[in-house]
Structure formats: C-alpha cells, structure tokens
Design a protein around this motif. Structure first.
Motif: not given
Ligand SMILES: Cc1cc2nc3c(=O)[nH]c(=O)nc-3n(C[C@H](O)[C@H](O)[C@H](O)COP(=O)(O)OP(=O)(O)OC[C@H]3O[C@@H](n4cnc5c(N)ncnc54)[C@H](O)[C@@H]3O)c2cc1C
Ligand code: SF4
Ligand code: SF4
Ligand code: SF4
Lengths: 436, 468
Positions: B135-138, B147-152, B141-143, B70-79
């Motif tokens: 994102p609110g988590s800027s 990319i993996s979530n197509n965040s905005s 959260c990791t880039v 399981y790849p993981r960035g900062a685990a700020t994801g909500q799903t």
């Molecule tokens: C307070 C708060 C506010 C937020 N606000 C927003 C918002 O405004 N908009 C928004 O879009 N999201 C928001 N988020 C959700 C989340 O922060 C984003 O989706 C963020 O981009 C996830 O990044 P992460 O590094 O934490 O990834 P993780 O949570 O670690 O992982 C997310 C997904 O990406 C995959 N992944 C991670 N790294 C890689 C890699 N290198 N290669 C392949 N797959 C990978 C993981 O398997 C997982 O499926 C918010 C979260 C919090 C807690």
C-alpha cells in the motif's frame, strides 16, 4: 525559508501516520501521545483552548525530544517541534517558574552563554574542579548522589578540559595546504560556545582538517554563541541579538562557507533566516548567511579533498546527530568520509536514524525516557561490535559516553567526534609516509 | 464502571501500558479518515498488549463487563475502522511487532501483527525474499491492519492482494478463545482442509477476531526493475495504451495513472520533474532479472508508440527512481493545488470495470467541478482503482458540507458504473451506508456470521453496517 509557519503547518496534518516510525519516543512506549501525530493534535487542542493548561499536558509536551525526525518523514512537512514549542510557550505563560529557577536561567542564558570570555572563565573553574582534590572530595562525600542518576552520569563522562594555559585562542588564519591538494576555497569556522570550552581540541582539529583538505580557514574572534539554547528556552530576544551579531561578524569576512562542526549549532545557524521572517531589513542578510552554512563533513566531501587517512584497524560505527541529518539534511557525508579511511572497519549502526536521547538537556529533564532510548541504542551498538562510536555533535558525544558508562563498556568502547578521528587518521597517514 | 475495568486491567497488564488520561484518549480518537477528523471519538481506555495472553485477558474482561473493544494497528486507515465510535477500549497492537521466524527454506515468515510492512520487507531483504502487497502507506501501516483490510496497492496488478499471501493466523476470538487456523506448525503452502477461517478473517476489519500471529507466504525479491512514463492528450488514449501493453504479453508490476490535476500538483512540488500536463499520465513498472526488465521496458515503449508521442523509460536504478518520483509524491503534492487547503480522504477508493475508466474519470471531474472543489485523481489503473483527492479548507464549514455531498456522489457513481465503493481501503464507518446496495442478501449472511462469532457484539461494534 520554510514555506509554512508552524501555526499554518499545524493545520496541514492529515493524520496519515507517516511520521510514526521515525519517532524515538513512540518507539519506546507505543503510546500515540508519544508520537508526532498525537503531539500535533494535543498541541493544537491546547492552542485552541479546547483543553486547559495543566500538569498533564505539560508532561505530555515535555516528552518530545524535538529531534525533527518526524518533519523529515512527513510528506507535507508539518513542523512538529515548532508546534510543540508553541504549546510549551503557552504553558510557560500560565506557569511562572520559581524565582530561583528564573534567576538561574536568566544568569545562564543572558549573562553566561553569550559571553565567550565568561564561559572560558567557567571552563577554568571546571578544570580546577576536575584537577584539584575537589572532584575527589565530591565523589567521596557522595554529594552527587543528591542529583538525579543522569546528572551523575554526565558528571562522570564530561571530558577532561585542557588546562587554561593550553586553551589558547584558535589561530585567526590558517592557510590551506596546497602541496597535496588544490585550493578549495576560503571558509570560516564557527567555533560554538560550549564546544569551544569543552571541546577545544576538536575545534583545533577542525581547522587542521579543513586546511589539509585544501581550505583557507579563518576564525573570527568576535563571533558569539549561535543562540540555540536560548531559543529553545523561549528567550527569543537574546537569540535575535546573537544572530545579528554573528551575521555582522561573518559577512565582513568574504568567505565561501561558514563551517560548523556541531550539528546543533549548524542547525540553529541555518534557522536564522526563519528568525527574521518578519524583519525585512535583516531577512536578506540572514538568508545570505544561511546559504553559507555547511557542516564540516559536507564541505570536505563536496568541495575539498580529504588527504590520505589511515585508521588503527579498529571497528567503528556512527551515530548521526538529529540536527545534522534532519535539519541540516547532511545524511551521507560523514559515512562517505569514514569509508575513505584505510585500515578502518566501518559498520552501520542499526536504527541510527533514531535520536540518542540527549537532545539538549532532555536527558536531565526526562531521565526515564532518555535512559530507555539510550539503552536501546546501546543494544544496537553492541550488535555492531564496534570499538569506537563516532558522533558529530557534542551533545550526542556526551550521551553516547554516558551510554558506554552505564552499560559498563568503558574498557572496550570509545566515543570520538568524527573530526578528531579524521584528523588523527590523516596525521597517522602522514607519519607513515614520512617514516616508511 | 470503566474505573473498575481499568483497575482490573492494571492487575494483568503493566500499568504503563494501560492508558486512561484525557490527553491519551484524545490521541486515539481518530485515524486518517476525513470522517474522524471532523468527528473524533474517544475511547475510555487504551491497552498496549505485548502478548497473545494479554490480548486474551482484555477480551475476557470486555465480555465480563460488556464493553466494546477495538483492535488498532497504526491507525493509518481511512475509514474510521479502528476508531472507538461507541466508547470502550482500544487495543493498540503496534507494539506486538516481532518477527518470530523467517523460514526461508519454505519461503515463509511468521510475524506479530504490529510489524510495519516496510520494516518486515527491510528485514527480509537479506534473504532475497519479500512480502509483495505494498500500500501507499507501507512505511507506516501494520501487517495486522493490512490483513484486516485486505490491503493492496501499487503492485496488485501482478502480485495480487494481502489475502493471497496469508497462510495461517492465530486469532483471539471475540469470546476469548485462541484459535490457530492454517497452523503455525504446518508449513504447507496449500491446504483445503476444512472451512477457510483464515480467509474469513481477512478483510473482516477487526469485527470477527483479533489477529495475534501471522504466517505469510513470501516471494523471491526481483533484482531489477524498470519504469516507462508516458503521457496522453486524452484519457481514452491512455486506456487504449494499457490495453496495447497487455496485448503485447506483458504483465507490468504496476500501472499507475495521474490526471491533469495530479500531474500539475507534482510539477508544483518538484518543478524539476517537468511533466507534461495532459489529461492522463501513465507509469508502468516492470520487474524481474536485469535482462527481462530491459526487454519488457523496450516492448512496452514499442507498444505505446502508436498511442502517444511522449514516452520516457529507463532500467537504470537511479533514473527509475527519478521517473517514479511523481507517483511517490502525488499523495502529498495534491495538497498544493489550493493554498490553505488540505487533502481529505473520502470517496477516495472507488474501483470500476476497466472499460469504464475513461467515463469514470470524466464524470468525477464533472462532479467535482459542479461543487467547485479542487480534486486530483490518481490510482492503480491496471485494476480500475481510482483515488480521488479533494482539497478543501477543513475549517470552512460550507466547504466541508459540500465535500461530504460530493463524496456521496462519487460513491454512487462507482456503483452505477458497475464498480465498488472501495477497492482496498475498506468499509469502516465511512462506507457502511453502501453495504446494503453493494451486497443485498449477502449482508444478512455477514450479520449472521458476526452474531455467531461475537454474540455480545464486543469486537469493533458499529462498523461495516453489522448489527449495532
Ligand atoms: C497515505 C496513505 C496511503 C494509503 N495507501 C493505501 C493503499 O495504497 N492501499 C491500501 O490498501 N490502503 C492504503 N491506505 C490505507 C491503510 O494504510 C491500510 O488500510 C492499512 O493496511 C491499515 O493498516 P493500519 O495498521 O494502519 O490499521 P488501522 O488503521 O489501525 O486499522 C485498520 C483496520 O484493521 C483492524 N485491525 C488492525 N490491527 C488488527 C489486528 N491485529 N487484528 C484485527 N484487526 C485489526 C482495525 O480494527 C481496523 O478495522 C493508505 C493510507 C494512507 C494514510
Ligand atoms: S505530522 Fe505529517 S506525517 Fe505525521 S500524521 Fe501529520 S501529516 Fe502525516
Ligand atoms: S521531534 Fe522527535 S521526539 Fe518529537 S515527535 Fe518528532 S520524532 Fe518524535
Ligand atoms: S549549539 Fe553550540 S554555539 Fe549554540 S549554544 Fe550550543 S554550544 Fe553554544
């Protein structure tokens, strides 16, 4: 007072990760368990008896610097350091430390630190050690090799103490200089215990600097140690005694502010209100006391006037103390003061928000992690090309000196308390004015 | 068997970066989701790689022993996206966080996936450039995660989503090969050569490959910004207000809404903000050079005049910061709505057609009232994206059960109104139950793609309703 107790705040963590980037230990290893979110989860599991007390959890908890950077970053104010402390207390209950360690600790916390005179006596001994052939002998015989590297380093960087004859008591009253400045108020200096033995010069400079910035300065002689070291070692009773004594001493004085020049002490003094959460008869008095605590930089920037100050043309950078920036919330004042010194080049330290790894005696207990943190920090110092690293807390000062030592920068980089730099710069300006 | 894998891992990767102790495993069992807070899932091992080679070695071993990865960035994801729901190995990518090259002449940057969005932008500032999706988590959260979530986030109205900025990726495939798509050697800003594999990876939530390097397009950093804050007695009027602003010919960089509960929470946390507590509060942000900002702020305020009598605006940086405060703190402030409660993430990311926003907000209030759960709503109104924030006592089993049902209803409401269950946070395990209704036959194509690229189902299995 904090809105939630540590126990309550433990349950408000939403695992958002906002604290991650602030944490110096997570920055080194990247392990979730070395970050605030992981620590809260582990501590909670331990406190809820979902995991046993064992060496593994003890090791995990002891890796936290307790620097509070995470609390500052957390949107819901989870009290991570206090939560880690609760876990440590539980671990300590299960594990009696060896007799010798307990006796030494008791001696140190109950019979030494709270007693200024005994501390001064220890200071005399240390001076004797430094001045006599003993230090030479110890080095020659390689006795220090028996201690961990970090302890050796600390021995090497301890400041040379002033001889007992020159360690006279601080003046109990110093009037503010009103020629240059309007009178800014009356303050009391909290001199600290170890601070006063090892850094007497800095205390003296603090008085001068405050007076020249317009404050009348009093130094009550019967003040005692703030209690930080005891508190963080679980000696709450001693801490409370010391706190009561300090509150009594300072409330008699009728001063506008109580000034600390060590981030660690100041932060502890600000915690007094929290200490008496459940003691209504002391709570009000503690609150009044806490409201008067100011860091020396903060009070000069906000209430006083720093007289003309001239530097030596050197490039300086500033390593803030965690307790100062995160607990006392003094973030900009030191840099503001530095920017007012003429002929001084100030370069901000990259990642200065991260702890230097000193954190009480963390560097002795966790030498590997502290060493890695320090090494990284020194890399940033090199980036600034500073000749002087300025700090605002004795712990950081010694740690940065250790860093300078281990990177072999002794000949090019000095470490100085901000008060010493400012006091000297003010003096220099005065000299220039009188000669020129 | 896991012991065998761990010892093999330790042969190729620093022992300190191969984790297996109990306490370590506990800390990799969750992300920010409500679901994993209730039901954490521990991995059997965690690896913290520092290079593409190390990632590749992990993938090869995972295939050899048929264990999930399981790849993981900062685990700020909500799903629960990065959570090891089937055991196996978590690949913590957060230490691969270097900026490899800033190519400011071509408005591009090449980074490793673990870099934090805010840190990247801090480094780009001195070039006068920025990576816009925010994102609110800027700050955490990791880039790679983005990319993996197509965040905005806040500024998607004007700047779009992560997808629009990705020019190329280096990816370790689930079968262990390393490919570069939209190559690192290329600096072209456009290309239609071949299938767009980079964009297939974006939003695939770590199920199709592990991103190890990223080439991003950058934009010039706008030197100034301005804020307009206004309040409306009725939600309908607020939506009319947004329409009026669009018709004035301006695309704000952000348009945010806060409902009465969200506003009340912000006031509670920061009484000095003193916001009017009406059905809807709107915040418009504009950016650009100083003159353009001043003009835009003025035009927006004019356009809003006939819809509301409460408008505050500024283009002074300090004042702007103050006006923007309510939006900044709302995520944390909603927790104050109920003593002893915490905000949980669930049903928090629906998106509905713009015209149906008033109905959506009213119906969400009806739903939350019927469950007697306090809930603030705020979101990116310009996109129709609403964040609902239920506040519950997570130690109260009854409340937890109620919240689960309520969240389900909110998701169904989104679909009923012609919207989607998730606009930016993703699917993971939380929104998997709605994949079938949202995608129909298309889900089948997704499953076939997954099978083709990951025949052993190694990578992030059990997510997004893909084959298990
Ligand atoms: C307070 C708060 C506010 C937020 N606000 C927003 C918002 O405004 N908009 C928004 O879009 N999201 C928001 N988020 C959700 C989340 O922060 C984003 O989706 C963020 O981009 C996830 O990044 P992460 O590094 O934490 O990834 P993780 O949570 O670690 O992982 C997310 C997904 O990406 C995959 N992944 C991670 N790294 C890689 C890699 N290198 N290669 C392949 N797959 C990978 C993981 O398997 C997982 O499926 C918010 C979260 C919090 C807690
Ligand atoms: S401690 Fe605070 S910042 Fe860190 S994860 Fe918990 S709630 Fe978020
Ligand atoms: S107190 Fe410091 S070291 Fe401990 S978790 Fe918080 S930021 Fe990290
Ligand atoms: S913080 Fe200051 S007063 Fe308190 S124990 Fe340390 S040196 Fe003594």
């Amino acid at each position: 007072m904090k809105p939630l107790t540590p126990e309550q705040s433990m349950y408000t963590c939403v695992r958002c990760g906002a604290c991650r980037d602030a944490c110096p230990t997570l920055d080194i290893t990247g392990r979730e368990a070395d970050g605030p979110r992981g620590r809260v989860l582990m501590a909670r599991s331990l406190l809820e008896d979902r995991i046993p007390v064992n060496a593994e959890i003890e090791e995990q908890m002891s890796r936290c610097l307790l620097c509070s950077a995470c609390v500052d970053a957390c949107p819901v104010n989870v009290q991570v350091p206090e939560i880690v402390m609760l876990a440590k207390e539980k671990i300590a209950e299960h594990k009696k430390s060896p007799f010798l360690v307990r006796t030494l600790k008791r001696f140190f916390f109950n019979h030494l630190l709270p007693h200024p005179r005994r501390l001064q006596f220890l200071g005399h001994l240390l001076w004797l050690y430094q001045q006599s052939g003993l230090r030479w002998l110890v080095h020659k015989l390689g006795i220090l090799k028996l201690f961990p590297d970090s302890a050796q380093q600390m021995e090497a960087v301890l400041p040379d103490l002033l001889p007992p004859s020159e360690r006279k008591p601080l003046p109990s009253f110093t009037p503010g200089c009103s020629e240059q400045n309007k009178r800014a108020g009356k303050v009391a200096l909290f001199r600290g215990c170890i601070m006063d033995v090892m850094f007497r010069e800095t205390n003296r400079h603090s008085i001068e600097l405050l007076a020249r910035s317009g404050f009348d300065v009093v130094v009550p002689d019967d003040q005692v140690c703030c209690g930080a070291l005891m508190y963080h070692n679980g000696q709450k009773d001693t801490t409370l005694e010391l706190a009561k004594k300090n509150i009594e001493v300072f409330e008699k004085l009728d001063v506008d502010y109580i000034i600390s020049n060590a981030g660690g002490c100041g932060a502890m003094l600000k915690e007094y209100e929290e200490l008496f959460r459940h003691e209504p008869e002391w709570l009000e008095r503690a609150r009044a006391f806490c409201h008067k605590i100011r860091d020396i930089s903060e009070v000069i920037v906000e209430q006083g006037t720093l007289p003309k100050a001239v530097g030596n043309g050197e490039t300086v950078t500033y390593q803030p103390s965690c307790h100062l920036q995160y607990v006392m919330q003094v973030k900009r004042a030191p840099e503001q003061l530095l920017s007012r010194v003429a002929n001084l080049h100030y370069r901000p330290l990259p990642e200065s928000n991260l702890c230097c790894g000193s954190a009480g005696i963390y560097n002795l207990l966790q030498p590997k992690m502290a060493g890695d943190i320090l090494h990284k920090k020194m890399g940033y110092v090199k980036e600034t090309s500073a000749h002087v690293i300025i700090t605002a807390n004795p712990g950081c000062l010694l740690q940065m000196k250790a860093g300078v030592h281990s990177e072999g920068l002794q000949n090019s980089v000095k470490v100085v308390h901000i008060v010493d730099l400012l006091a000297e710069s003010v003096e220099r300006a005065e000299k220039q004015a009188s000669t020129g | 068997m896991i012991e065998k894998i761990i010892s093999e891992l330790q042969r190729v990767i620093d022992k300190e970066r191969v984790l297996w102790r109990k306490t370590d495993m506990m800390t990799y069992a969750y992300d920010a989701s409500f679901a994993t807070q209730l039901e954490p899932k521990e991995p059997e091992a965690v690896v913290i790689p520092l290079s593409t080679d190390e990632v590749q070695a992990c993938v090869q071993l995972a295939n050899k022993y048929q264990v999930p990865l399981y790849p993981r960035g900062a685990a700020t994801g909500q799903t629960g996206g990065a959570v090891p729901i089937k055991g196996g190995i978590v690949l913590d990518m957060s230490k691969m966080d270097r900026i490899i090259e800033v190519d400011d002449e071509n408005f591009q940057v090449i980074v490793e996936p673990g870099i934090i969005q805010a840190n990247l932008n801090a480094a780009l500032k001195k070039y006068g450039l920025f990576f816009p999706p925010d994102p609110g988590s800027s700050k955490m959260c990791t880039v790679g995660g983005m990319i993996s979530n197509n965040s905005s986030g806040l500024r998607a109205v004007k700047y779009g989503v992560t997808r629009q900025y990705v020019l190329g990726l280096e990816i370790v495939l689930p079968t262990g090969e390393v490919i570069v798509t939209g190559g690192e050697k290329s600096r072209a800003l456009k290309s239609v050569s071949g299938y767009d594999l980079a964009h297939l990876m974006i939003g695939s939530e770590g199920t199709l490959g592990i991103v190890t390097r990223i080439r991003l397009k950058l934009l010039p950093l706008p030197p100034a910004r301005g804020i307009v804050l206004c309040s409306f007695p009725k939600i309908e009027q607020a939506i009319e207000g947004v329409r009026a602003v669009y018709h004035s010919g301006i695309i704000p960089s952000a348009i945010e809404i806060m409902d009465i509960y969200a506003t009340r929470a912000a006031n509670k946390m920061r009484p000095d903000l003193n916001l009017p507590e009406t059905e809807a509060l709107l915040l418009f942000e504009v950016d650009g050079n100083k003159d353009i900002v001043a003009l835009q702020v003025k035009t927006i305020s004019e356009a809003l005049k006939s819809h509301t009598d409460y408008v505050k605006f500024s283009d002074d940086p300090e004042q702007c910061e103050n006006l923007w405060q309510s939006r900044k703190i709302v995520g944390a402030a909603v927790g104050n709505l109920k003593p002893g409660g915490i905000r949980v993430y669930g049903g928090e990311d629906i998106c509905v057609p713009f015209s149906r926003l008033p109905e959506a907000i009213r119906r969400i209030h009806e739903i939350t009232n019927s469950y007697n759960i306090v809930c603030g709503i705020y979101g990116h109104v310009g996109d129709g994206n609403l964040h609902t924030a239920p506040i519950i006592d997570i130690n109260n089993q009854q409340e937890v059960e109620k919240a689960k049902q309520m969240i389900e209803e909110i998701h169904h409401l989104a679909i009923e109104l012609g919207g989607t269950t998730t606009a930016e946070h993703g699917v993971g395990i939380v929104r998997a139950p709605y994949m079938e209704i949202e995608h129909g036959q298309a889900l089948d194509v997704m499953r076939r793609l997954k099978k083709t690229l990951d025949p052993n189902n190694i990578l992030n299995p059990g997510k997004m309703a893909l084959p298990t």
